[in-house]
Design a protein around this motif. Structure first.
Motif, PDB file in Angstrom:
ATOM      1  N   GLY A  13      -6.923  39.308 -21.207  1.00  0.00           N
ATOM      2  CA  GLY A  13      -6.032  39.245 -22.368  1.00  0.00           C
ATOM      3  C   GLY A  13      -6.746  38.774 -23.620  1.00  0.00           C
ATOM      4  N   PHE A  14      -6.036  37.970 -24.402  1.00  0.00           N
ATOM      5  CA  PHE A  14      -6.498  37.537 -25.733  1.00  0.00           C
ATOM      6  C   PHE A  14      -7.868  36.846 -25.685  1.00  0.00           C
ATOM      7  N   PHE A  15      -7.965  35.713 -25.008  1.00  0.00           N
ATOM      8  CA  PHE A  15      -9.216  34.951 -25.112  1.00  0.00           C
ATOM      9  C   PHE A  15     -10.336  35.539 -24.261  1.00  0.00           C
ATOM     10  N   ALA A  16      -9.970  36.276 -23.215  1.00  0.00           N
ATOM     11  CA  ALA A  16     -10.988  36.874 -22.335  1.00  0.00           C
ATOM     12  C   ALA A  16     -11.905  37.831 -23.096  1.00  0.00           C
ATOM     13  N   GLN A  17     -11.427  38.355 -24.223  1.00  0.00           N
ATOM     14  CA  GLN A  17     -12.294  39.258 -25.005  1.00  0.00           C
ATOM     15  C   GLN A  17     -13.566  38.520 -25.439  1.00  0.00           C
ATOM     16  N   ASN A  18     -13.411  37.240 -25.763  1.00  0.00           N
ATOM     17  CA  ASN A  18     -14.596  36.442 -26.130  1.00  0.00           C
ATOM     18  C   ASN A  18     -15.512  36.259 -24.916  1.00  0.00           C
ATOM     19  N   HIS A  19     -14.924  36.005 -23.744  1.00  0.00           N
ATOM     20  CA  HIS A  19     -15.731  35.876 -22.512  1.00  0.00           C
ATOM     21  C   HIS A  19     -16.540  37.162 -22.290  1.00  0.00           C
ATOM     22  N   LEU A  20     -15.836  38.292 -22.421  1.00  0.00           N
ATOM     23  CA  LEU A  20     -16.485  39.582 -22.108  1.00  0.00           C
ATOM     24  C   LEU A  20     -17.628  39.882 -23.075  1.00  0.00           C
ATOM     25  N   HIS A  21     -17.394  39.652 -24.354  1.00  0.00           N
ATOM     26  CA  HIS A  21     -18.476  39.865 -25.341  1.00  0.00           C
ATOM     27  C   HIS A  21     -19.648  38.937 -25.043  1.00  0.00           C
ATOM     28  N   ALA A  22     -19.333  37.679 -24.735  1.00  0.00           N
ATOM     29  CA  ALA A  22     -20.404  36.698 -24.509  1.00  0.00           C
ATOM     30  C   ALA A  22     -21.197  37.044 -23.248  1.00  0.00           C
ATOM     31  N   TRP A  23     -20.480  37.401 -22.164  1.00  0.00           N
ATOM     32  CA  TRP A  23     -21.198  37.755 -20.917  1.00  0.00           C
ATOM     33  C   TRP A  23     -22.175  38.901 -21.160  1.00  0.00           C
ATOM     34  N   ALA A  24     -21.778  39.834 -22.053  1.00  0.00           N
ATOM     35  CA  ALA A  24     -22.613  41.019 -22.297  1.00  0.00           C
ATOM     36  C   ALA A  24     -23.979  40.629 -22.867  1.00  0.00           C
ATOM     37  N   PRO A 239      -9.472  27.931 -36.454  1.00  0.00           N
ATOM     38  CA  PRO A 239      -9.255  26.944 -35.395  1.00  0.00           C
ATOM     39  C   PRO A 239     -10.316  25.831 -35.408  1.00  0.00           C
ATOM     40  N   GLN A 240     -10.454  25.168 -36.568  1.00  0.00           N
ATOM     41  CA  GLN A 240     -11.477  24.122 -36.692  1.00  0.00           C
ATOM     42  C   GLN A 240     -10.943  22.754 -36.267  1.00  0.00           C
ATOM     43  N   THR A 241     -11.816  21.974 -35.657  1.00  0.00           N
ATOM     44  CA  THR A 241     -11.503  20.586 -35.293  1.00  0.00           C
ATOM     45  C   THR A 241     -12.240  19.668 -36.263  1.00  0.00           C
ATOM     46  N   PHE A 242     -11.536  18.672 -36.797  1.00  0.00           N
ATOM     47  CA  PHE A 242     -12.187  17.686 -37.668  1.00  0.00           C
ATOM     48  C   PHE A 242     -12.459  16.424 -36.854  1.00  0.00           C
ATOM     49  N   VAL A 243     -13.620  15.837 -37.112  1.00  0.00           N
ATOM     50  CA  VAL A 243     -14.048  14.678 -36.317  1.00  0.00           C
ATOM     51  C   VAL A 243     -14.476  13.547 -37.241  1.00  0.00           C
ATOM     52  N   PRO A 276     -24.351  29.622 -35.091  1.00  0.00           N
ATOM     53  CA  PRO A 276     -25.144  30.770 -34.627  1.00  0.00           C
ATOM     54  C   PRO A 276     -24.310  32.058 -34.588  1.00  0.00           C
ATOM     55  N   ASP A 277     -24.918  33.129 -35.071  1.00  0.00           N
ATOM     56  CA  ASP A 277     -24.228  34.416 -35.117  1.00  0.00           C
ATOM     57  C   ASP A 277     -24.694  35.260 -33.919  1.00  0.00           C
ATOM     58  N   HIS A 278     -23.745  35.925 -33.255  1.00  0.00           N
ATOM     59  CA  HIS A 278     -24.123  36.732 -32.082  1.00  0.00           C
ATOM     60  C   HIS A 278     -23.814  38.219 -32.280  1.00  0.00           C
ATOM     61  N   GLY A 279     -23.589  38.625 -33.519  1.00  0.00           N
ATOM     62  CA  GLY A 279     -23.285  40.037 -33.757  1.00  0.00           C
ATOM     63  C   GLY A 279     -21.801  40.298 -33.602  1.00  0.00           C
ATOM     64  N   TRP A 280     -21.222  39.986 -32.469  1.00  0.00           N
ATOM     65  CA  TRP A 280     -19.799  40.234 -32.221  1.00  0.00           C
ATOM     66  C   TRP A 280     -18.925  39.082 -32.727  1.00  0.00           C
ATOM     67  N   THR A 281     -19.539  37.949 -33.094  1.00  0.00           N
ATOM     68  CA  THR A 281     -18.756  36.787 -33.534  1.00  0.00           C
ATOM     69  C   THR A 281     -18.419  36.904 -35.013  1.00  0.00           C
ATOM     70  N   SER A 282     -17.290  36.328 -35.423  1.00  0.00           N
ATOM     71  CA  SER A 282     -16.922  36.371 -36.845  1.00  0.00           C
ATOM     72  C   SER A 282     -15.973  35.223 -37.166  1.00  0.00           C
ATOM     73  N   GLU A 283     -15.899  34.886 -38.451  1.00  0.00           N
ATOM     74  CA  GLU A 283     -14.967  33.839 -38.883  1.00  0.00           C
ATOM     75  C   GLU A 283     -13.542  34.345 -38.696  1.00  0.00           C
ATOM     76  N   PRO A 284     -12.552  33.517 -38.407  1.00  0.00           N
ATOM     77  CA  PRO A 284     -12.657  32.065 -38.323  1.00  0.00           C
ATOM     78  C   PRO A 284     -13.020  31.558 -36.930  1.00  0.00           C
ATOM     79  N   ILE A 288     -15.999  28.747 -32.013  1.00  0.00           N
ATOM     80  CA  ILE A 288     -15.433  28.772 -30.660  1.00  0.00           C
ATOM     81  C   ILE A 288     -16.054  29.916 -29.861  1.00  0.00           C
ATOM     82  N   GLN A 289     -16.262  31.048 -30.516  1.00  0.00           N
ATOM     83  CA  GLN A 289     -16.914  32.171 -29.812  1.00  0.00           C
ATOM     84  C   GLN A 289     -18.324  31.776 -29.373  1.00  0.00           C
ATOM     85  N   ASP A 290     -19.040  31.102 -30.264  1.00  0.00           N
ATOM     86  CA  ASP A 290     -20.392  30.642 -29.909  1.00  0.00           C
ATOM     87  C   ASP A 290     -20.338  29.644 -28.748  1.00  0.00           C
ATOM     88  N   SER A 291     -19.281  28.831 -28.705  1.00  0.00           N
ATOM     89  CA  SER A 291     -19.173  27.842 -27.616  1.00  0.00           C
ATOM     90  C   SER A 291     -19.005  28.541 -26.264  1.00  0.00           C
TER      91      SER A 291
END
Ligand code: NAD
Ligand code: 89V
Length: 342
Positions: A13-24, A239-243, A276-284, A288-291
């Protein structure tokens, strides 16, 4: 191992798309199957990323020779999926929150441990590169001993547009977002002894709580965790976290757009962190995609070395105790003694 680790993505579903891009982009792994009860989603993931598509996880596990499964279904199915992996002798990574009840989480950890199978929870916020940087600064002693922290995630972004299931969740922002913030608090400052929760439902359309503040007491520190899906602002930082971390010798602040300020004996240093940019990652979503890439890299390194991952299933029971304890504090109006459910 000379051949790639063979894995299946369960839940596409929604978040798994990030998993799939990252695994690739992770070396040494091969996607052999995708699975979703929605056949269109499983097929479209297989078409884009490879493997055979299934709608039934048991059938998948019975048919395919796998080294691990990556589970990104919604929380009520996590226990069933992990127990299925254990039954077939396959290692597993499971998305957060691991479960909504401690008994379910414990059953998952026990099932995997009984077969001596690696088991990690996809608790990714600590794997965001700005969070790794903050941790390094703390460990290097740059701000002395931390005595105060604040982990904050406040937005009015319409999270329900992409994640409609959150509308019906009896438990909402604490298990959805505060769980990440509790993990950050433990990562940066250490284990709390007690917690106290104040939470509300502001949006009448949903079932659970959408605003929560939790006060965490560590032996020599206090930490505030606050999360809101109803905070109007002139800029959308989702989806930024402030610390904020205050220490005996200085202070670290992570603000909007990954602006890091470090106040220490060396003076004041301001830096705009580059994700870090991975090609498939984008703002915002980029941090999280990099994580997700960082979680997966650690998982593969752990499979190779046999070393336990940072967020192993067993370790995550402590995080779940805090997360579910936050609801108990809310229900009783009392302080929750951390560890009571363990
Ligand atoms: P989603 O509903 O978009 O995706 C879940 C998918 O699982 C759906 O496609 C659904 O059809 C499928 N599914 C449900 N039951 C199934 C079953 N029995 N067999 C096979 N497939 C099944 O949900 P989502 O928003 O992507 O959330 C999924 C998980 O990811 C949740 O645990 C959520 O908390 C987590 N999540 C984590 C992050 C993060 O940053 N770590 C971000 C978003 C979501
Ligand atoms: O983790 C989650 O499930 C998401 C978010 C990235 C906003 O925290 O809802």
């Amino acid at each position: 191992m000379s051949r790639p680790y063979r894995f299946a993505m369960i839940g596409t579903g929604f978040f798994a798309q990030n998993h799939l891009h990252a695994w690739a982009q992770i070396p040494g792994v091969e996607l052999v199957a995708t699975c979703d009860i929605d056949a269109t989603k499983a097929q479209s993931a297989a078409l884009q990323f490879g493997g055979r598509a299934y709608t039934d996880a048991r059938e998948l596990l019975a048919n395919e020779q796998l080294d691990f499964v990556d589970i990104a279904t919604t929380p009520p199915t996590h226990r069933m999926m992990v127990e299925l992996a254990a039954e077939f002798g396959v290692a597993a990574i499971c998305q957060k929150p691991l479960a909504w009840e401690m008994a379910d989480a414990r059953a998952m950890v026990d099932a995997m441990a009984a077969k001596n199978l690696p088991f990690m929870v996809h608790e990714n916020f600590r794997f965001q590169s700005p969070m790794r940087r903050i941790k390094q600064l703390i460990d290097d002693g740059v701000i002395g001993r931390p005595f105060f922290g604040r982990m904050s995630f406040r937005t009015a972004h319409d999270v329900y547009a992409a994640q409609a299931w959150l509308v019906e969740s009896e438990r909402m922002i604490i298990v959805d977002v505060a769980v990440h913030l509790f993990d950050l608090a433990r990562f940066f400052i250490g284990e709390p002894q007690t917690i106290f929760t104040s939470a509300l439902r502001v949006n009448p359309r949903i079932k659970g709580e959408d605003v929560a503040t939790v006060l965490m007491h560590m032996p020599e520190a206090t930490c505030i965790v606050d999360a809101s899906y109803e905070t109007r602002s002139d800029r959308n930082t989702y989806p930024q976290t402030f610390v904020t971390i205050e220490g005996t010798q200085g202070k670290i602040t992570l603000g909007p757009n990954y602006h890091l300020q470090v106040v220490s004996g060396a003076g004041v240093i301001d830096e705009n962190l580059v994700i870090p940019d991975h090609g498939w990652t984008s703002e915002p979503w980029n941090a999280i995609q990099d994580s997700v890439v960082n979680v997966q890299r650690q998982w593969v390194a752990c499979l190779k070395s046999g070393v336990l991952p940072e967020c192993s299933g067993a370790e995550t029971l402590g995080l779940l105790d805090i997360t579910l304890g936050a609801y108990e504090s809310l229900a009783t109006g009392q302080v929750y003694a951390v560890g009571s459910s363990l």
